[in-house]
Design a protein around this motif. Sequence first.
Motif, PDB file in Angstrom:
ATOM      1  N   PHE A 100     -44.430  -9.256  19.959  1.00 31.29           N
ATOM      2  CA  PHE A 100     -43.112  -8.825  20.373  1.00 31.29           C
ATOM      3  C   PHE A 100     -42.968  -9.021  21.876  1.00 31.29           C
ATOM      4  O   PHE A 100     -43.920  -8.820  22.621  1.00 31.29           O
ATOM      5  CB  PHE A 100     -42.880  -7.340  20.076  1.00 31.29           C
ATOM      6  CG  PHE A 100     -42.870  -7.002  18.620  1.00 31.29           C
ATOM      7  CD1 PHE A 100     -41.893  -7.503  17.771  1.00 31.29           C
ATOM      8  CD2 PHE A 100     -43.828  -6.164  18.090  1.00 31.29           C
ATOM      9  CE1 PHE A 100     -41.877  -7.186  16.431  1.00 31.29           C
ATOM     10  CE2 PHE A 100     -43.825  -5.836  16.751  1.00 31.29           C
ATOM     11  CZ  PHE A 100     -42.853  -6.344  15.917  1.00 31.29           C
ATOM     12  N   ASP A 101     -41.783  -9.400  22.302  1.00 28.07           N
ATOM     13  CA  ASP A 101     -41.464  -9.399  23.721  1.00 28.07           C
ATOM     14  C   ASP A 101     -40.949  -7.992  24.010  1.00 28.07           C
ATOM     15  O   ASP A 101     -39.835  -7.652  23.634  1.00 28.07           O
ATOM     16  CB  ASP A 101     -40.399 -10.453  24.030  1.00 28.07           C
ATOM     17  CG  ASP A 101     -40.046 -10.502  25.503  1.00 28.07           C
ATOM     18  OD1 ASP A 101     -40.768  -9.887  26.324  1.00 28.07           O
ATOM     19  OD2 ASP A 101     -39.039 -11.143  25.831  1.00 28.07           O
ATOM     20  N   GLN A 102     -41.791  -7.164  24.630  1.00 26.23           N
ATOM     21  CA  GLN A 102     -41.422  -5.767  24.849  1.00 26.23           C
ATOM     22  C   GLN A 102     -40.588  -5.632  26.119  1.00 26.23           C
ATOM     23  O   GLN A 102     -40.955  -6.128  27.174  1.00 26.23           O
ATOM     24  CB  GLN A 102     -42.660  -4.870  24.936  1.00 26.23           C
ATOM     25  CG  GLN A 102     -42.294  -3.404  25.008  1.00 26.23           C
ATOM     26  CD  GLN A 102     -43.413  -2.492  24.595  1.00 26.23           C
ATOM     27  OE1 GLN A 102     -44.083  -2.752  23.596  1.00 26.23           O
ATOM     28  NE2 GLN A 102     -43.611  -1.426  25.334  1.00 26.23           N
ATOM     29  N   VAL A 103     -39.460  -4.944  25.974  1.00 26.45           N
ATOM     30  CA  VAL A 103     -38.537  -4.718  27.077  1.00 26.45           C
ATOM     31  C   VAL A 103     -38.448  -3.218  27.305  1.00 26.45           C
ATOM     32  O   VAL A 103     -38.054  -2.474  26.405  1.00 26.45           O
ATOM     33  CB  VAL A 103     -37.130  -5.292  26.750  1.00 26.45           C
ATOM     34  CG1 VAL A 103     -36.182  -5.056  27.901  1.00 26.45           C
ATOM     35  CG2 VAL A 103     -37.219  -6.768  26.386  1.00 26.45           C
ATOM     36  N   GLU A 104     -38.847  -2.777  28.481  1.00 26.68           N
ATOM     37  CA  GLU A 104     -38.793  -1.355  28.825  1.00 26.68           C
ATOM     38  C   GLU A 104     -37.434  -1.046  29.425  1.00 26.68           C
ATOM     39  O   GLU A 104     -36.963  -1.765  30.319  1.00 26.68           O
ATOM     40  CB  GLU A 104     -39.887  -1.011  29.837  1.00 26.68           C
ATOM     41  CG  GLU A 104     -41.295  -1.375  29.398  1.00 26.68           C
ATOM     42  CD  GLU A 104     -41.889  -0.401  28.416  1.00 26.68           C
ATOM     43  OE1 GLU A 104     -41.473   0.776  28.404  1.00 26.68           O
ATOM     44  OE2 GLU A 104     -42.760  -0.823  27.629  1.00 26.68           O
ATOM     45  N   MET A 105     -36.804  -0.002  28.922  1.00 28.13           N
ATOM     46  CA  MET A 105     -35.496   0.399  29.425  1.00 28.13           C
ATOM     47  C   MET A 105     -35.479   1.920  29.571  1.00 28.13           C
ATOM     48  O   MET A 105     -36.213   2.621  28.879  1.00 28.13           O
ATOM     49  CB  MET A 105     -34.386  -0.062  28.474  1.00 28.13           C
ATOM     50  CG  MET A 105     -34.369  -1.570  28.270  1.00 28.13           C
ATOM     51  SD  MET A 105     -33.130  -2.107  27.082  1.00 28.13           S
ATOM     52  CE  MET A 105     -31.702  -2.170  28.132  1.00 28.13           C
ATOM     53  N   HIS A 106     -34.619   2.406  30.435  1.00 28.22           N
ATOM     54  CA  HIS A 106     -34.478   3.846  30.614  1.00 28.22           C
ATOM     55  C   HIS A 106     -33.451   4.368  29.613  1.00 28.22           C
ATOM     56  O   HIS A 106     -32.509   3.655  29.242  1.00 28.22           O
ATOM     57  CB  HIS A 106     -34.044   4.166  32.047  1.00 28.22           C
ATOM     58  CG  HIS A 106     -34.235   5.599  32.389  1.00 28.22           C
ATOM     59  ND1 HIS A 106     -33.314   6.564  32.061  1.00 28.22           N
ATOM     60  CD2 HIS A 106     -35.260   6.246  32.997  1.00 28.22           C
ATOM     61  CE1 HIS A 106     -33.746   7.741  32.454  1.00 28.22           C
ATOM     62  NE2 HIS A 106     -34.929   7.577  33.030  1.00 28.22           N
ATOM     63  N   ASP A 107     -33.625   5.606  29.207  1.00 27.69           N
ATOM     64  CA  ASP A 107     -32.691   6.207  28.249  1.00 27.69           C
ATOM     65  C   ASP A 107     -31.236   6.127  28.713  1.00 27.69           C
ATOM     66  O   ASP A 107     -30.330   6.025  27.891  1.00 27.69           O
ATOM     67  CB  ASP A 107     -33.048   7.681  28.000  1.00 27.69           C
ATOM     68  CG  ASP A 107     -34.249   7.841  27.078  1.00 27.69           C
ATOM     69  OD1 ASP A 107     -34.526   6.924  26.291  1.00 27.69           O
ATOM     70  OD2 ASP A 107     -34.907   8.898  27.157  1.00 27.69           O
ATOM     71  N   GLU A 108     -31.020   6.161  30.013  1.00 27.00           N
ATOM     72  CA  GLU A 108     -29.652   6.081  30.540  1.00 27.00           C
ATOM     73  C   GLU A 108     -28.987   4.743  30.206  1.00 27.00           C
ATOM     74  O   GLU A 108     -27.770   4.638  30.215  1.00 27.00           O
ATOM     75  CB  GLU A 108     -29.649   6.309  32.050  1.00 27.00           C
ATOM     76  CG  GLU A 108     -30.038   7.719  32.438  1.00 27.00           C
ATOM     77  CD  GLU A 108     -30.193   7.900  33.936  1.00 27.00           C
ATOM     78  OE1 GLU A 108     -30.013   6.919  34.697  1.00 27.00           O
ATOM     79  OE2 GLU A 108     -30.505   9.028  34.344  1.00 27.00           O
ATOM     80  N   GLU A 109     -29.785   3.727  29.898  1.00 22.86           N
ATOM     81  CA  GLU A 109     -29.255   2.402  29.561  1.00 22.86           C
ATOM     82  C   GLU A 109     -28.952   2.241  28.079  1.00 22.86           C
ATOM     83  O   GLU A 109     -28.358   1.234  27.670  1.00 22.86           O
ATOM     84  CB  GLU A 109     -30.266   1.324  29.981  1.00 22.86           C
ATOM     85  CG  GLU A 109     -30.563   1.304  31.462  1.00 22.86           C
ATOM     86  CD  GLU A 109     -31.681   0.343  31.799  1.00 22.86           C
ATOM     87  OE1 GLU A 109     -31.356  -0.791  32.203  1.00 22.86           O
ATOM     88  OE2 GLU A 109     -32.856   0.718  31.617  1.00 22.86           O
ATOM     89  N   PHE A 110     -29.331   3.222  27.267  1.00 24.66           N
ATOM     90  CA  PHE A 110     -29.203   3.112  25.819  1.00 24.66           C
ATOM     91  C   PHE A 110     -27.756   2.867  25.384  1.00 24.66           C
ATOM     92  O   PHE A 110     -27.480   1.939  24.629  1.00 24.66           O
ATOM     93  CB  PHE A 110     -29.762   4.371  25.145  1.00 24.66           C
ATOM     94  CG  PHE A 110     -29.835   4.276  23.649  1.00 24.66           C
ATOM     95  CD1 PHE A 110     -30.822   3.531  23.033  1.00 24.66           C
ATOM     96  CD2 PHE A 110     -28.919   4.943  22.859  1.00 24.66           C
ATOM     97  CE1 PHE A 110     -30.899   3.442  21.650  1.00 24.66           C
ATOM     98  CE2 PHE A 110     -28.985   4.863  21.478  1.00 24.66           C
ATOM     99  CZ  PHE A 110     -29.972   4.114  20.871  1.00 24.66           C
ATOM    100  N   GLY A 111     -26.823   3.667  25.875  1.00 22.53           N
ATOM    101  CA  GLY A 111     -25.420   3.524  25.490  1.00 22.53           C
ATOM    102  C   GLY A 111     -24.841   2.180  25.891  1.00 22.53           C
ATOM    103  O   GLY A 111     -24.128   1.539  25.111  1.00 22.53           O
ATOM    104  N   VAL A 112     -25.134   1.757  27.113  1.00 24.80           N
ATOM    105  CA  VAL A 112     -24.637   0.468  27.597  1.00 24.80           C
ATOM    106  C   VAL A 112     -25.208  -0.666  26.750  1.00 24.80           C
ATOM    107  O   VAL A 112     -24.494  -1.596  26.368  1.00 24.80           O
ATOM    108  CB  VAL A 112     -24.989   0.267  29.091  1.00 24.80           C
ATOM    109  CG1 VAL A 112     -24.646  -1.132  29.561  1.00 24.80           C
ATOM    110  CG2 VAL A 112     -24.308   1.321  29.944  1.00 24.80           C
ATOM    111  N   PHE A 113     -26.490  -0.567  26.435  1.00 21.95           N
ATOM    112  CA  PHE A 113     -27.146  -1.582  25.623  1.00 21.95           C
ATOM    113  C   PHE A 113     -26.487  -1.679  24.246  1.00 21.95           C
ATOM    114  O   PHE A 113     -26.180  -2.776  23.760  1.00 21.95           O
ATOM    115  CB  PHE A 113     -28.637  -1.260  25.505  1.00 21.95           C
ATOM    116  CG  PHE A 113     -29.425  -2.274  24.742  1.00 21.95           C
ATOM    117  CD1 PHE A 113     -29.646  -3.544  25.258  1.00 21.95           C
ATOM    118  CD2 PHE A 113     -29.960  -1.970  23.501  1.00 21.95           C
ATOM    119  CE1 PHE A 113     -30.365  -4.489  24.554  1.00 21.95           C
ATOM    120  CE2 PHE A 113     -30.695  -2.905  22.789  1.00 21.95           C
ATOM    121  CZ  PHE A 113     -30.901  -4.163  23.320  1.00 21.95           C
TER     122      PHE A 113
END
Length: 124
Positions: A100-113
Amino acid sequence: MTIPEPSREERISHSAVTSDHPDHLKKAADAARDGCVKKHVFTPSGRVLFTVVGRSGDELIDPEKPFCSCRHFFFRVLGGRDLTCYHLLAYEMAREAQNFDQVEMHDEEFGVFLRLLASDLIDW
């Protein structure tokens, strides 16, 4: 005597062989090999979403359902003509290879994503 239900891997393998789209297996293998299967991990919650980069952009998948946001899944799989799409096949191949190409994101980005993924659906 009860016949056991086939595993997800057996269904996917069968689908790849019997699909009306013989290029599914090759496209799935290419996507898995080329890092197109993305594992998005959100911190600190630990939420995980999977996407597969395809011709039309990123497709959201849920391998547990199984579900894919692609047109093929909507029209052919839900319509009963195919068992799966190549995005779900690619996920299975990447999972087996742990590629897998793992992409780390912050929870604050969840909605935008999610909104970005949804906008791809609206643009069908």
